[in-house]
Scaffold this motif. Structure first.
Motif, PDB file in Angstrom:
ATOM      1  N   SER A   1     -14.079  -1.774  42.142  1.00 54.79           N
ATOM      2  CA  SER A   1     -15.644  -2.375  41.931  1.00 54.79           C
ATOM      3  C   SER A   1     -15.416  -3.693  41.248  1.00 54.79           C
ATOM      4  O   SER A   1     -14.203  -4.288  40.929  1.00 54.79           O
ATOM      5  CB  SER A   1     -16.123  -1.437  40.968  1.00 54.79           C
ATOM      6  N   ALA A   2     -16.510  -4.531  41.366  1.00 60.35           N
ATOM      7  CA  ALA A   2     -16.590  -5.698  40.665  1.00 60.35           C
ATOM      8  C   ALA A   2     -17.889  -6.241  40.092  1.00 60.35           C
ATOM      9  O   ALA A   2     -18.792  -5.635  40.299  1.00 60.35           O
ATOM     10  CB  ALA A   2     -16.485  -6.682  42.172  1.00 60.35           C
ATOM     11  N   ARG A   3     -17.541  -6.939  38.898  1.00 60.84           N
ATOM     12  CA  ARG A   3     -18.726  -7.187  38.116  1.00 60.84           C
ATOM     13  C   ARG A   3     -18.424  -8.854  37.644  1.00 60.84           C
ATOM     14  O   ARG A   3     -17.231  -9.507  37.452  1.00 60.84           O
ATOM     15  CB  ARG A   3     -18.558  -6.477  36.753  1.00 60.84           C
ATOM     16  N   ALA A   4     -19.668  -9.490  37.549  1.00 57.91           N
ATOM     17  CA  ALA A   4     -19.612 -10.907  36.924  1.00 57.91           C
ATOM     18  C   ALA A   4     -19.137 -10.861  35.738  1.00 57.91           C
ATOM     19  O   ALA A   4     -19.262  -9.986  34.767  1.00 57.91           O
ATOM     20  CB  ALA A   4     -20.934 -11.358  36.892  1.00 57.91           C
ATOM     21  N   VAL A   5     -18.148 -11.906  35.178  1.00 57.72           N
ATOM     22  CA  VAL A   5     -17.681 -12.216  34.066  1.00 57.72           C
ATOM     23  C   VAL A   5     -18.663 -13.057  33.148  1.00 57.72           C
ATOM     24  O   VAL A   5     -19.030 -14.155  33.529  1.00 57.72           O
ATOM     25  CB  VAL A   5     -16.283 -13.025  33.945  1.00 57.72           C
ATOM     26  N   ARG A   6     -19.429 -12.427  32.100  1.00 51.93           N
ATOM     27  CA  ARG A   6     -20.256 -13.174  31.584  1.00 51.93           C
ATOM     28  C   ARG A   6     -19.660 -13.858  30.096  1.00 51.93           C
ATOM     29  O   ARG A   6     -18.928 -13.100  29.359  1.00 51.93           O
ATOM     30  CB  ARG A   6     -21.671 -12.250  31.062  1.00 51.93           C
TER      31      ARG A   6
END
Length: 276
Positions: A268-273
């Motif tokens: 899975s992939a998520r934006a780094v905030r």
């Protein structure tokens, strides 16, 4: 001295399934690909990743014996493009495309049988043998479609269609299976059913080589062994999947800070905030 002549099976086992060397592709004045080197060996399961416009579809065109490079060499199943009859070569390549444009009310069995003819509809003069029909129905049953063998295409769920297209692609016993963004348009349940079917297929047929193209990490089967990541028409990274699908490489490819995780074999992939 004894000289051993390699058998056709030996050649099939050792010859790369795909071999691209310094491949470029131009459309008019636009350069789509820049010096692609990529080798796929028998039994490997590759993911082809990259953002929209990176050149994934063009590379799949080479793999499917649909397109010639502008320069460089492309060998598919030991045959050099430009020196082989493309139509004959395509008979050894299975292709799963979720946009498969069936217009008539073919049954699942009939759709699977079109894998023998390489057509969307059954040709008017094509009459499958009883053995071919039995093989088509048996394959569909392998993918859990035993109760739907005579169901017409328009009433099938997207998940059922995806499984039928896998059976269609492998009916002719291909050496290479191409999965071109195969979960496009599927809901979560249908996507998971499809990916389970791919995993089951590769476990049952370990000699089969697969290439799946996507730009969503969530769409990668657990059985993925290798990955090729491209960006702006050039190779960014390639190799064993755990070494290629990393925060750094995916961030560079998509030009946006991305954190990658893998849980129970799935990515899975998520934006780094960055919070103040």
């Amino acid at each position: 001295m004894t000289v051993t002549t390699p058998t056709p099976e030996d050649i099939r086992t050792t010859t790369p399934v795909l071999d691209l060397q310094q491949v470029t592709f131009r459309r008019g004045q636009t350069h789509i690909l820049h010096g692609i080197d990529w080798t796929v060996r028998p039994g490997e399961h590759w993911a082809l990743l990259g953002p929209n416009g990176a050149g994934k579809s063009t590379i799949m065109g080479f793999a499917g014996a649909q397109t010639h490079p502008s320069s460089g060499t492309v060998d598919v199943l030991g045959n050099r493009l430009g020196r082989v009859d493309m139509q004959t070569l395509r008979r050894d390549i299975g292709h799963v495309n979720p946009r498969h444009p069936v217009r008539s009310a073919l049954t699942i069995t009939q759709v699977v049988l079109t894998g023998l003819t390489g057509t969307v509809e059954l040709p008017p003069r094509f009459t499958p043998t009883a053995e071919q029909v039995d093989s088509a129905r048996a394959l569909a049953q392998e993918f859990g479609l035993g109760a739907r063998l005579d169901a017409p295409w328009p009433v099938l769920s997207q998940g059922e269609r995806g499984k039928a297209l896998i059976a269609r692609a492998i009916l002719a016993d291909p050496q290479l299976l191409l999965l071109d963004e195969p979960t496009t348009g599927l809901d979560v349940a249908a996507r998971e059913q499809f990916l389970e079917a791919v995993d089951e297929l590769t476990e049952r047929r370990p000699e089969l080589t697969t290439v799946l193209v996507t730009h969503h990490l969530e769409e990668l089967p657990e059985t993925t062994t290798h990955a090729l990541v491209i960006s702006h028409g050039a190779v960014l990274a390639q190799g064993a999947v755990d070494e290629v699908i990393t925060d750094e490489i995916i961030t560079r490819a998509f030009e946006y800070p991305i954190a990658v995780t893998r849980t129970q074999g799935r990515w899975s992939a998520r934006a780094v905030r960055h919070r103040a």
